[in-house]
Design an enzyme around this catalytic site. Structure first.
Site, PDB file in Angstrom:
ATOM      1  N   TYR A 157     102.692  73.557  38.348  1.00 32.72           N
ATOM      2  CA  TYR A 157     103.852  74.729  38.263  1.00 32.72           C
ATOM      3  C   TYR A 157     104.853  73.915  39.122  1.00 32.72           C
ATOM      4  CZ  TYR A 157     106.223  79.201  38.080  1.00 32.72           C
ATOM      5  OH  TYR A 157     106.758  80.094  37.862  1.00 32.72           O
ATOM      6  N   ASP A 158     105.057  73.983  40.134  1.00 27.83           N
ATOM      7  CA  ASP A 158     106.013  73.145  40.815  1.00 27.83           C
ATOM      8  C   ASP A 158     106.697  71.981  40.534  1.00 27.83           C
ATOM      9  OD1 ASP A 158     105.064  75.087  42.197  1.00 27.83           O
ATOM     10  OD2 ASP A 158     104.938  74.046  43.809  1.00 27.83           O
ATOM     11  N   ASN A 186     110.204  85.976  42.878  1.00 31.89           N
ATOM     12  CA  ASN A 186     109.029  87.135  42.987  1.00 31.89           C
ATOM     13  C   ASN A 186     108.952  88.345  42.237  1.00 31.89           C
ATOM     14  OD1 ASN A 186     107.479  84.857  45.480  1.00 31.89           O
ATOM     15  ND2 ASN A 186     106.036  85.814  45.071  1.00 31.89           N
ATOM     16  N   GLY A 219      97.112  88.210  55.778  1.00 32.24           N
ATOM     17  CA  GLY A 219      98.632  88.238  55.475  1.00 32.24           C
ATOM     18  C   GLY A 219      99.666  88.576  56.111  1.00 32.24           C
ATOM     19  N   ARG A 223     106.656  87.090  50.999  1.00 27.15           N
ATOM     20  CA  ARG A 223     107.519  86.802  50.130  1.00 27.15           C
ATOM     21  C   ARG A 223     108.351  88.070  49.984  1.00 27.15           C
ATOM     22  NH1 ARG A 223     104.238  83.206  49.635  1.00 27.15           N
ATOM     23  NH2 ARG A 223     102.763  82.580  48.413  1.00 27.15           N
TER      24      ARG A 223
END
Ligand code: NAD
Ligand code: UDP
Length: 327
Positions: A157-158, A186, A219, A223
Site C-alpha cells: 500500500y505505502d 485517517n 494502545g 492517530r
C-alpha cells in the site's frame, strides 16, 4: 509544489466527473457531493471493498452512472475531470492480495493518468499519510520524505501510493498535466464497511455488540481522525484550487489521540460494557501520526470543523441503524 502548465479550467459549470473507487466509503460521499453541486458522475469500481449499498440511493439519479471496472485495465470514457480513489484502504483488505494492491495503485494510476492526458483534463490523486510510514518527524509536513519499510506487510500500500505520487509528478513535469495530490489522514464516518478492520469501525461494532475491544499493542500509538464530511470538502477544494497548485497537501484533523483514548471514548459514547483486550501490535504499525495542515489552510482555506466526539456520535448512530436493520 508549484509551477508547470496546469491544464485546469477553473469553471463552476457542471461537469462530467469520473470517480474511481466511487462505491467505497469516501468515494460514495464524494459522488453525493459532486451530484449535489449539479455535476454528472461516472462511478467506476470493481466492488472489491466497495458496496452497491453505498450508492443504491444514487442509482435512480439520471446524472449518476455506475460502471463495474477494475482500474488496472485501461478505461476509455469521455469526462471533464478525474478523482482517483480506487484502492483498498484498510490494512486488512490491502494485505489480503498485496500484489493486486500495488497494481491498483501503480497500474491504476498509469491508466487514469493516460486517460487524463488524452482528454487534457485535471486529475486528483487520493494519496495517504502512509507515504510518511512510521514518521520520525512530528507532526508531519508535506516536505517530510517519510520512513517506509519497502519490504514489510504494509509496503504494498505505502510504496504503491508513493509510486503513484511519482507518476503523478512525472506526468505533470513531462506532459504538463493538471495534477492535484492530497495526502489523506485517517478518516472515518458513516458507510465505513462494518467489517472493514479499521480501528474506528472495529471499536464501534465491538462496543455495540458488547464484545471485547481489541487494542493492538499497548494502545499508546496515536492517530488523528478526520470526519468524512470535512475530508470530502478538502478534496473538492483541492480539485478547484488555483491553477498550478499541485500539492501534495495534507488533509486531516490535527487532533491527536492514542488508540486507548479512542477506545475509551467509544465505550463512553455507546454506554457499552465492553472490556479492553490487548493483542500484538502488527508489524510496521506507525507509532504516531498527526498532520500539519498549514498548507491546506493557506492554499485551500480549509480546516476541519467536526471534532472527534461529534463525528464519533454520528458514526455510532450510523452503525446502530445498520445493526438494527440487519437484525
Ligand atoms: P474503501 O476501501 O472503502 O474504498 C476503495 C474503493 O476502491 C472500493 O469501493 C473498492 O471496491 C475500490 N477498488 C479497489 N480496487 C479497485 C480496482 N482495482 N479497480 C476499481 N475499484 C477498486 O476505502 P476508502 O476509505 O473509501 O478510501 C478511498 C481512497 O482514499 C483510497 O485510495 C485510499 O487509499 C485513500 N485513503 C483513505 C483513507 C481513509 O482513512 N479512509 C486514508 C488515506 C487514504
Ligand atoms: N487498531 C487497534 N485495534 C483494531 C484495529 C486497529 O488497536 O481493532 C490500531 C492499529 O494497530 C493502528 C490504529 O489502530 O495502530 C489504526 O489502525 P487502522 O487499521 O484504522 O489504520 P492505520 O492508520 O494503521 O492504517
Amino acid at each position: 509544489m508549484q509551477g508547470g502548465k496546469a491544464i485546469i479550467e477553473q469553471s463552476t459549470e457542471p461537469k462530467r466527473i469520473l470517480v474511481t473507487g466511487g462505491a467505497g466509503f469516501l468515494g460514495s460521499h464524494l459522488c453525493d457531493r459532486l451530484l449535489a453541486e449539479g455535476n454528472e458522475v461516472l462511478c467506476v469500481d470493481n466492488l472489491f471493498t466497495g458496496r452497491k449499498q453505498n450508492i443504491y440511493h444514487l442509482l435512480d439519479n439520471p446524472r449518476f452512472e455506475f460502471m463495474r471496472h477494475d482500474v488496472t485495465f485501461p478505461l476509455f470514457v469521455e469526462v471533464d475531470a478525474i478523482y482517483n480513489l480506487a484502492c483498498p484502504a484498510s490494512p486488512v483488505h490491502y494485505q489480503f492480495d498485496p500484489v493486486q494492491t500495488t497494481k491498483t495503485s501503480v497500474v491504476g494510476a498509469v491508466n487514469m493518468l493516460g486517460l487524463a492526458k488524452r482528454l487534457h483534463i485535471p486529475i486528483l490523486q487520493a494519496s495517504t499519510s502512509e507515504v510518511y510510514g512510521d514518521p520520525t518527524v512530528h507532526p508531519q509536513t508535506e516536505d517530510y520524505r517519510g520512513n517506509v519499510n519497502p519490504i514489510g506487510p504494509r509496503a504494498c500500500y505505502d510504496e504503491g501510493k508513493r509510486c503513484a505520487e511519482t507518476l503523478f509528478f512525472d506526468y505533470w513535469r513531462q506532459h504538463e498535466l493538471g495534477i492535484k495530490v492530497i495526502r489523506i489522514f485517517n478518516t472515518y464516518g458513516p458507510r465505513m464497511h462494518p467489517s472493514d478492520g479499521r480501528v474506528v469501525s472495529n471499536f464501534i461494532m465491538q462496543a455495540l455488540a458488547g464484545e471485547d475491544i481489541t487494542i493492538y499493542g499497548d494502545g499508546s500509538q496515536t492517530r488523528s481522525f478526520c470526519y468524512v464530511d470535512d475530508l470530502i470538502d478538502g478534496m473538492v477544494r483541492m480539485m478547484n484550487s488555483r491553477e498550478g497548485f499541485t500539492g501534495p497537501v495534507n488533509i486531516g484533523n490535527p487532533g491527536e489521540f492514542t488508540i486507548r483514548e479512542l477506545a475509551e471514548k467509544v465505550i463512553e459514547l455507546t454506554g457499552s460494557s465492553s472490556q479492553l483486550v490487548f493483542k500484538p501490535l502488527p508489524a510496521d504499525d506507525p507509532l504516531q501520526r498527526k498532520p500539519d495542515i498549514s498548507l491546506a489552510q493557506q492554499e485551500l482555506g480549509w480546516e476541519p470543523s467536526v471534532m472527534l466526539d461529534e463525528g464519533l456520535s454520528r458514526t455510532v448512530g450510523y452503525f446502530r441503524e445498520l445493526m438494527a436493520s440487519a437484525s
